[in-house]
Design a protein around this motif. Structure first.
Motif, mmCIF file in Angstrom:
data_model
loop_
_atom_site.group_PDB
_atom_site.id
_atom_site.type_symbol
_atom_site.label_atom_id
_atom_site.label_comp_id
_atom_site.label_asym_id
_atom_site.label_seq_id
_atom_site.Cartn_x
_atom_site.Cartn_y
_atom_site.Cartn_z
ATOM 1 N N PRO A 1 -7.015 7.106 -3.137
ATOM 2 C CA PRO A 1 -5.969 6.683 -2.157
ATOM 3 C C PRO A 1 -6.533 5.586 -0.965
ATOM 4 O O PRO A 1 -6.184 4.852 -0.721
ATOM 5 C CB PRO A 1 -5.005 7.605 -1.901
ATOM 6 C CG PRO A 1 -5.181 8.831 -2.942
ATOM 7 C CD PRO A 1 -6.527 8.979 -3.258
ATOM 8 N N ALA A 2 -7.637 6.397 -0.624
ATOM 9 C CA ALA A 2 -8.407 5.977 0.800
ATOM 10 C C ALA A 2 -9.216 4.656 0.445
ATOM 11 O O ALA A 2 -9.136 3.719 1.075
ATOM 12 C CB ALA A 2 -9.457 6.857 1.438
ATOM 13 N N TYR B 1 -8.322 2.478 -2.117
ATOM 14 C CA TYR B 1 -7.354 1.508 -2.240
ATOM 15 C C TYR B 1 -6.731 1.009 -0.817
ATOM 16 O O TYR B 1 -6.715 -0.271 -0.674
ATOM 17 C CB TYR B 1 -6.085 1.951 -3.030
ATOM 18 C CG TYR B 1 -5.083 0.942 -3.245
ATOM 19 C CD1 TYR B 1 -5.298 -0.193 -4.205
ATOM 20 C CD2 TYR B 1 -3.808 1.027 -2.553
ATOM 21 C CE1 TYR B 1 -4.260 -1.056 -4.572
ATOM 22 C CE2 TYR B 1 -2.847 -0.101 -2.856
ATOM 23 C CZ TYR B 1 -3.087 -1.000 -3.857
ATOM 24 O OH TYR B 1 -2.222 -2.204 -3.899
ATOM 25 N N PHE B 2 -6.353 1.978 0.180
ATOM 26 C CA PHE B 2 -6.020 1.580 1.481
ATOM 27 C C PHE B 2 -6.933 0.685 2.082
ATOM 28 O O PHE B 2 -6.755 -0.371 2.680
ATOM 29 C CB PHE B 2 -5.579 2.826 2.110
ATOM 30 C CG PHE B 2 -5.191 2.851 3.467
ATOM 31 C CD1 PHE B 2 -3.948 2.198 3.700
ATOM 32 C CD2 PHE B 2 -5.993 2.911 4.580
ATOM 33 C CE1 PHE B 2 -3.387 1.937 5.278
ATOM 34 C CE2 PHE B 2 -5.764 2.579 5.933
ATOM 35 C CZ PHE B 2 -4.357 2.381 6.165
ATOM 36 N N VAL C 1 -5.272 -2.614 1.245
ATOM 37 C CA VAL C 1 -4.103 -2.766 2.332
ATOM 38 C C VAL C 1 -4.591 -3.281 3.458
ATOM 39 O O VAL C 1 -4.067 -4.070 4.134
ATOM 40 C CB VAL C 1 -3.673 -1.270 2.539
ATOM 41 C CG1 VAL C 1 -2.608 -1.344 3.608
ATOM 42 C CG2 VAL C 1 -2.864 -0.912 1.160
ATOM 43 N N LEU C 2 -5.981 -2.705 4.147
ATOM 44 C CA LEU C 2 -6.535 -3.228 5.212
ATOM 45 C C LEU C 2 -7.552 -4.447 4.892
ATOM 46 O O LEU C 2 -7.826 -4.985 5.864
ATOM 47 C CB LEU C 2 -7.465 -2.161 5.890
ATOM 48 C CG LEU C 2 -6.777 -0.936 6.392
ATOM 49 C CD1 LEU C 2 -7.696 -0.003 6.901
ATOM 50 C CD2 LEU C 2 -5.607 -1.341 7.334
#
Length: 444
Positions: free
Chosen positions: A404-405, A407-408, A412-413
């Motif tokens: 998840p990190a 992908y984030f 996302v960032l």
């Protein structure tokens, strides 16, 4: 400091005696990975991207299968510690059957993945290169598992040199085959990535055949062969190997899955990102394989002492391994850091890829010490046969934290490939902390 050295001196020496041959064998694997990536990368950047995708999918299967075969080490190591050599030979026989069956299962699973390869969102230009290379590596899976069975047996009886020589010879054969078949030398056609796959398959078959020949023809394995042939199959041993092998395989598989599934995300960023990712993964093997070589020695020594019920030396062996791996990390990372501006150019002529390698050095250096410590304490737990909690630890570290990190940070960032790599320090360091706490609890 002087008291520390006096306490651990004997353990350092024993770990180096066992671990250096394993590390040398792993260096052969590292050199092969470097040579593969160099030759494919200079043949074409598109082929390098295809190799990155396929190799990372198969790394998941191979690392899981290696972890499964590790279930033999504490069994054989404990039997060797109390000199039950015939029983150790029987354990090898059961292990080869278990590895063969798992090899068939993995081949089936990877075949299902192959049938759905076009649904994984990879660049269209890579699919015609991915498919034939995938099939060739698929054929080689069973041979990898059977080889691992023999290797974990000889490691468990503290004979780490036999596997070292076979690995070095097999990897040299693979490199020569790559040169000939990728580039079309000595009258052979220029096969590119397919040639690399054929060379890998051939070398894996040869290594298995040589290992089997050494075991069955050498007099030094006489007492083990007695158990292999005369004691026959054992359902309790077979169940024990599965009870140990599946948790270790799943723990290592989840770690590798965090990298392999990250490769799928990287594929969404395009061919240049995939090529850069492959080069960095090849560089990361330089440290990972050497850490794992020393970690394997920790597992062997811990299992020997566990067989003798000597928990004081179980603990000292594990902490001596941690000291050695930390020292190795300082040396290896210094080398990589000093070469950071040159590494990309070794693998490809593409300037974009070379520049991305420099950018990715930050997260790469950040996760190395966590990686070394999780390898050390995972092997220490394997040596005392405390393997089931490792599955939960791996799930939390790699699936709850790392993926998840990635992908984030990456999407996302919008940090791209750098963001995907920034997740690895979080996952590996958290795994190291949890594995150390578990080992301390079980051996206090």
């Amino acid at each position: 400091m002087r008291n520390l050295i006096a306490t651990y001196k004997g353990h350092y020496k024993a770990l180096f005696y066992l671990g250096i041959p394993i590390v040398i064998g792993q260096i052969g694997v590292i050199v092969l990975g470097f040579a593969d990536t160099l030759m494919i990368g200079h043949h074409s950047t598109v082929e390098l991207g295809a190799a990155s995708f396929v190799n990372n999918l198969f790394n998941l299967a191979i690392i899981f299968s290696t972890g499964f075969s590790y279930g033999l080490t504490p069994v054989v190591g404990s039997l060797y510690g109390v000199r039950k050599l015939a029983s150790a030979g029987q354990a090898l026989r059961c292990s080869l059957l278990a590895n063969f069956l798992v090899g068939l299962l993995l081949t089936f699973i990877m075949w299902i993945l192959y049938l759905n390869i076009e649904r994984l969102g990879q660049p269209d230009e890579l699919i015609p290169l991915i498919k034939p290379y995938f099939i060739i590596l698929l054929v080689s899976l069973v041979f990898v598992l059977l080889f691992n069975g023999f290797k974990q047996f000889t490691d468990g009886i503290t004979d780490t040199r036999t596997a070292m020589w076979i690995l070095l010879g097999g990897n040299l054969l693979n490199i020569v085959g790559n040169y000939i078949l990728i580039n079309g030398k000595l009258g052979f056609p220029e096969l590119g990535l397919v040639g690399a796959g054929i060379s890998t398959l051939f070398s894996r078959i040869v290594m298995l055949v040589v290992f089997a020949f050494v075991f069955f023809s050498s007099r030094r394995f006489m007492r083990y062969k007695f158990g292999f042939f005369r004691l026959g199959w054992s359902k309790p041993v077979f169940r024990q190997l599965n009870a140990l092998g599946w948790p270790v395989g799943l723990q290592m598989g989840m770690e590798t899955a965090s990298f392999s599934l990250s490769t799928v995300m990287v594929g969404w960023l395009g061919t240049i990102a995939l090529a850069s990712h492959q080069v960095m993964l090849t560089i990361s093997q330089f440290t990972f394989m050497m850490f794992y070589g020393m970690g394997a020695a920790v597992a062997v020594r811990v299992s020997n002492f566990k067989g003798q019920n000597d928990m004081v030396n179980v603990r000292r062996t594990a902490y001596a391994g941690a000291h050695v791996i930390l020292a190795m990390g300082v040396v290896l990372l210094s080398i990589v850091y000093l070469l950071r501006y040159h590494l990309g150019g070794w693998f490809t002529d593409n300037e974009e890829v070379s520049m991305m390698i420099v950018v990715l050095m930050g997260p790469f250096l950040a996760y190395q010490f966590g990686d070394g410590m999780q390898i050390n304490f995972a092997n220490a737990l394997r040596g005392i046969s405390d393997v089931k909690p490792m599955m939960l630890i791996a799930f939390i570290a790699y699936f709850v934290i790392s993926l998840p990190a990635g992908y984030f940070f990456g999407f996302v960032l919008e940090w791209g490939l750098f963001g995907v790599w920034m997740a690895f320090p979080f996952g590996l360091s958290s795994a190291a902390l949890m594995l150390w706490l578990r080992f301390r609890y079980k051996t206090k």
